[in-house]
Design an enzyme around this catalytic site. Structure first.
Site, PDB file in Angstrom:
ATOM      1  N   ASP A 142       0.839  -1.200   0.000  1.00 37.90           N
ATOM      2  CA  ASP A 142       0.000   0.000   0.000  1.00 37.90           C
ATOM      3  C   ASP A 142       0.874   1.249   0.000  1.00 37.90           C
ATOM      4  O   ASP A 142       0.627   2.205  -0.752  1.00 37.90           O
ATOM      5  CB  ASP A 142      -0.923  -0.020   1.227  1.00 37.90           C
ATOM      6  CG  ASP A 142      -1.810   1.200   1.305  1.00 37.90           C
ATOM      7  OD1 ASP A 142      -2.681   1.346   0.434  1.00 37.90           O
ATOM      8  OD2 ASP A 142      -1.630   2.011   2.231  1.00 37.90           O
ATOM      9  N   GLU A 170      -1.420  -5.370  -4.351  1.00 42.43           N
ATOM     10  CA  GLU A 170      -0.547  -4.587  -3.469  1.00 42.43           C
ATOM     11  C   GLU A 170       0.550  -5.474  -2.881  1.00 42.43           C
ATOM     12  O   GLU A 170       1.706  -5.042  -2.755  1.00 42.43           O
ATOM     13  CB  GLU A 170      -1.371  -3.946  -2.348  1.00 42.43           C
ATOM     14  CG  GLU A 170      -2.236  -2.792  -2.798  1.00 42.43           C
ATOM     15  CD  GLU A 170      -2.980  -2.123  -1.673  1.00 42.43           C
ATOM     16  OE1 GLU A 170      -3.212  -0.902  -1.748  1.00 42.43           O
ATOM     17  OE2 GLU A 170      -3.332  -2.817  -0.683  1.00 42.43           O
TER      18      GLU A 170
END
Length: 239
Positions: free
Chosen positions: A53, A125
């Site tokens: 992230d 991610e």
């Protein structure tokens, strides 16, 4: 494993030195829990997702800073949010057929987990984090911008995204003299440092005759409510 992992490496244009990293990136918590034993447990992609992230945010933020020099901080943040939302990440995951490689528990597999945008986005991610740990930030940037043509995706978002407060738009679109709007946080999943909230918005006539509702999810309670409002606006044909 569903498909030869080397084919995934071909799709992203990067070959891992540490193959354990890419295996972790595609390992869902359901698989890790199902294959745990007394002495060992496979590591899921949750920790990689947390790192990914930030890695993704850094790459996108750097690109926006360099290429959108006239845009202020607030609009840069909103544009970035539109780019790294769950739907966009799931679309990127699908572009490399990432769902085909996911390691899922039996129950998650049967419930259609392979096609869930949330699982696809989280795995994407995680994959970026694995690339970062194996090859560094420049390699992640190259994979995103060159192999996956993220620059084109960013330019598209810059032309089409709206700086919209969907809750306000819903409020303005509903006759509040005749109806009530209520938001409810229905649940939360994931670790505390990277959880996902689920919200429900309900519009009900004050006479109790008509009730409309929609659901949404996001990284914060506020974002989840915004996504629920957006979903209801779409359901009502307003957007």
């Amino acid at each position: 494993m569903i498909t030869d992992i080397s084919k995934l490496e071909e799709r992203i244009g990067y070959s891992f030195c540490n193959r354990d990293l890419i295996t972790k990136a595609i390992t869902h918590t359901s698989y890790a829990n199902e294959h745990a034993s007394k002495n060992s447990k496979p590591e899921s992609n949750q920790r990689l997702e947390f790192l990914g992230d930030s890695v993704l945010s850094t790459v996108i933020s750097t690109y926006l800073y360099k290429h959108f020099t006239s845009m202020n901080e607030g609009n840069l943040s909103k544009l970035r949010a539109s780019i790294v939302c769950e739907a966009s990440l799931a679309e990127l995951a699908q572009s490399i057929c990432l769902q085909e490689y996911l390691l899922l528990g039996h129950g998650e597999e049967l419930s259609g987990g392979r096609e869930k945008p949330s699982i696809q986005a989280d795995a994407f991610e995680s994959l970026l984090a694995a690339i970062y740990l194996d090859g560094g930030l420049d390699v992640v940037s190259s994979v995103l911008m060159d192999k996956l043509d993220m620059a084109a995706c960013i330019e598209k978002h810059a032309k089409t995204y709206e700086i919209t407060d969907y809750k306000t738009k819903l409020q303005e679109s509903v006759n509040t003299n005749m109806a009530d709007i209520q938001y409810e946080i229905c649940g939360v999943e994931g670790p505390a440092h990277n959880c996902k909230y689920f919200a429900k918005v309900t519009v009900s006539q004050k006479n109790g005759m008509v009730k409309k509702f929609a659901d949404g999810s996001g990284r914060s309670k506020k974002d989840a409510e915004q996504q629920a409002a957006k979903a209801l606006l779409s359901k009502l044909g307003i957007i």
